[in-house]
Design a protein around this motif. Structure first.
Motif, PDB file in Angstrom:
ATOM      1  N   THR A   1       0.856  -1.188   0.000  1.00 38.29           N
ATOM      2  CA  THR A   1       0.000   0.000   0.000  1.00 38.29           C
ATOM      3  C   THR A   1       0.887   1.231   0.000  1.00 38.29           C
ATOM      4  OG1 THR A   1      -0.108   0.043   2.417  1.00 38.29           O
ATOM      5  CG2 THR A   1      -1.863  -1.152   1.263  1.00 38.29           C
ATOM      6  N   PHE A   2       0.242   2.366  -0.151  1.00 36.66           N
ATOM      7  CA  PHE A   2       0.969   3.639  -0.104  1.00 36.66           C
ATOM      8  C   PHE A   2       0.213   4.586   0.808  1.00 36.66           C
ATOM      9  CE2 PHE A   2       2.629   7.687  -1.637  1.00 36.66           C
ATOM     10  CZ  PHE A   2       3.988   7.389  -1.741  1.00 36.66           C
ATOM     11  N   ASP A   3       0.955   5.244   1.692  1.00 37.66           N
ATOM     12  CA  ASP A   3       0.316   6.148   2.637  1.00 37.66           C
ATOM     13  C   ASP A   3      -0.131   7.442   1.951  1.00 37.66           C
ATOM     14  OD1 ASP A   3       0.725   4.404   4.697  1.00 37.66           O
ATOM     15  OD2 ASP A   3       2.557   5.358   5.411  1.00 37.66           O
ATOM     16  N   PRO A   4      -1.245   7.995   2.407  1.00 30.78           N
ATOM     17  CA  PRO A   4      -1.694   9.292   1.868  1.00 30.78           C
ATOM     18  C   PRO A   4      -0.793  10.416   2.368  1.00 30.78           C
ATOM     19  CG  PRO A   4      -3.066   8.642   3.703  1.00 30.78           C
ATOM     20  CD  PRO A   4      -2.143   7.483   3.450  1.00 30.78           C
TER      21      PRO A   4
ATOM     22  N   ASN B   1      -1.267   3.216   5.982  1.00 31.76           N
ATOM     23  CA  ASN B   1      -1.924   2.035   5.423  1.00 31.76           C
ATOM     24  C   ASN B   1      -1.164   0.739   5.657  1.00 31.76           C
ATOM     25  OD1 ASN B   1      -4.297   3.156   4.297  1.00 31.76           O
ATOM     26  ND2 ASN B   1      -3.103   4.015   2.608  1.00 31.76           N
ATOM     27  N   LEU B   2      -0.289   0.714   6.664  1.00 29.13           N
ATOM     28  CA  LEU B   2       0.461  -0.505   6.930  1.00 29.13           C
ATOM     29  C   LEU B   2      -0.465  -1.651   7.317  1.00 29.13           C
ATOM     30  CD1 LEU B   2       3.157  -1.964   7.239  1.00 29.13           C
ATOM     31  CD2 LEU B   2       3.267  -1.108   9.592  1.00 29.13           C
TER      32      LEU B   2
ATOM     33  N   GLY C   1       9.191   1.912   3.190  1.00 33.36           N
ATOM     34  CA  GLY C   1      10.155   2.805   2.585  1.00 33.36           C
ATOM     35  C   GLY C   1       9.841   4.244   2.920  1.00 33.36           C
ATOM     36  N   PHE C   2      10.775   5.127   2.625  1.00 33.45           N
ATOM     37  CA  PHE C   2      10.538   6.546   2.855  1.00 33.45           C
ATOM     38  C   PHE C   2       9.345   7.014   2.033  1.00 33.45           C
ATOM     39  CE2 PHE C   2      15.385   6.686   3.441  1.00 33.45           C
ATOM     40  CZ  PHE C   2      15.275   6.434   4.794  1.00 33.45           C
ATOM     41  N   ASP C   3       8.646   8.004   2.566  1.00 31.28           N
ATOM     42  CA  ASP C   3       7.576   8.691   1.841  1.00 31.28           C
ATOM     43  C   ASP C   3       6.361   7.816   1.553  1.00 31.28           C
ATOM     44  OD1 ASP C   3       9.071  11.073   1.766  1.00 31.28           O
ATOM     45  OD2 ASP C   3      10.136  10.397  -0.027  1.00 31.28           O
ATOM     46  N   GLY C   4       6.141   6.785   2.373  1.00 37.17           N
ATOM     47  CA  GLY C   4       4.839   6.141   2.322  1.00 37.17           C
ATOM     48  C   GLY C   4       4.724   4.753   1.765  1.00 37.17           C
TER      49      GLY C   4
END
Length: 414
Positions: free
Chosen positions: A261-264, A273-274, A391-394
């Motif tokens: 997933t990717f965080d907003p 969204n982990l 990872g960095f940034d989401g």
């Protein structure tokens, strides 16, 4: 149609604490911290001085002489680990069909040390750089050099998304196997411990400024103050289960489930969204939370990020619902290489029935409600393991591994 199952048949680890899977695993079970003051250059003028360095090695003892002058440390480590993994798997590459083996690796930085050396020559008066600089710096060079050295002509690629990349590369490898490829060489490797690379590391505000190796990287601890970077990683052989069985190979385990997933954006007001990535991996593996025996945590070492990961784990598994470990406290965070090493450690934990400890953490935050494996390795049967990486940034990724024959329903995750 039932999707092909992807199993891991070979491991090659090059990490702080051990060059080779055996030395790494012995150091890990011994709780040996490989974090220390940087020796590759003088770090005294920098605000951070600690890193996880791989043991010194002579590349000429491991690689053909023609490869040494054209490769950075990161590629030498990747080539060494790939060779160990292929040997460990007992894979006869010549017996496989042309274009039958692919390569998918992950890297965040590429060849910083090689680049710095060549640019110093240019600026120092030589007026030229090595022709090898044209590719030695490139984050995709590990995939290319592994492919060339072993004449692997199958589909290949590279992932560049930080710590999550090591898991994403293995998920891509599984996809290739499900599409009919017999085997894929996959994993992650990093090395950027030179002054130029170190400045890049220090651009991230969450790197620990501590000077005591035992107190500078403390995930889930009340004294958490950042993470310590490191170098190294692992390369694995991902193989079609039927093909592996046909040649008599004994897999370490199966890649049973995966979710990403990717965080907003932070300003969106929505949370990370982990948790969703973990649930996607469970669904893909057709497993319930109670089926997971151990979690290898991302373990950022930053209070806000530790809190978010602990909340996700408690939401999925319940308070203190599953043993959680972070053996990367012995090596530092190796970016894409770290997630691949965690996968190797999880497979070795299955093989040996022992979960390595999270070292140096002495004051775990009670509110995180985690069953951290502290102090000594925990002897226990391990049939399934969840590996989490961010990872960095989401970027969020979750990979589920299952011991041979322990995965969910037939055809899950199609």
């Amino acid at each position: 149609m039932t999707a092909a199952r992807a199993v891991v048949t070979g491991l090659g680890v090059a990490a702080p604490g051990g060059l080779g899977t055996g030395p790494y695993w012995r150091a890990t079970l011994d709780g040996a911290t490989a974090i220390g003051r940087i020796t590759r250059f003088d770090p005294s003028g920098y605000p951070a001085t600690l890193a996880g360095e791989v043991p010194p090695f002579d590349p000429g003892e491991h690689l053909p002489s023609r490869l040494v002058p054209q490769t950075d440390t990161v590629t030498r480590l990747a080539l060494m680990a790939a060779g160990w993994a292929i040997d460990d798997a007992g894979l006869d590459l010549a017996a496989l069909p042309d274009s039958g083996v692919g390569v998918v690796t992950a890297s965040t930085s590429g060849g910083y040390e090689f680049s710095q050396r060549e640019l110093q020559k240019l600026w120092g008066g030589e007026g030229k750089v090595s022709a090898y600089l044209s590719f030695a710096w490139f984050y995709a060079v590990n995939t290319g050099q592994i492919s060339i050295r072993h004449n692997l002509r199958g589909p290949s690629g590279v992932l560049v998304n930080g710590q999550a990349g090591g898991l994403d590369a293995l998920a891509h490898a599984r996809r290739y196997v499900r599409d009919g490829l017999p085997a894929v060489v996959s994993g992650g490797m990093e090395s950027a411990l030179c002054p130029w690379g170190w400045v890049g590391h220090l651009s991230h505000r969450d790197i620990s400024r501590g000077t005591d190796p035992a107190r500078s990287y403390l995930p889930f601890d009340a004294s958490a103050s950042g993470f310590v970077p490191g170098e190294g990683g692992a390369i694995l052989i991902v193989e079609d289960a039927a093909a592996a069985r046909g040649r008599g190979a004994e897999p370490y385990g199966e890649i049973a489930g995966y979710g990403s997933t990717f965080d907003p954006p932070p300003a969106s007001g929505r949370g990370p969204n982990l948790e969703r990535a973990i649930r996607l991996a469970l669904d893909d593996a057709a497993l319930a939370p109670g089926d997971i025996d151990v979690v290898f945590a991302d373990a950022a070492g930053v209070a806000a990020q530790d809190r978010a990961e602990a909340a996700a784990l408690a939401a999925v598994f319940g308070p203190h619902g599953v043993p959680v470990t972070a053996p990367k406290t012995m090596t530092g965070r190796l970016y894409a290489g770290g997630a691949a090493v965690d996968v190797a450690a999880a497979l070795l934990a299955m093989r040996d029935g022992v979960v390595p400890a999270t070292v140096n953490v002495t004051d775990p935050v009670p509110g995180y409600r985690l069953d951290l494996v502290l102090g000594e390795p925990r002897r226990m049967p391990v049939r399934t393991a969840l590996v989490v990486a961010r990872g960095f940034d989401g970027f969020n990724s979750a990979l589920i591994l299952a011991a041979p024959g322990a995965a969910g329903r037939e055809g899950a995750g199609q």
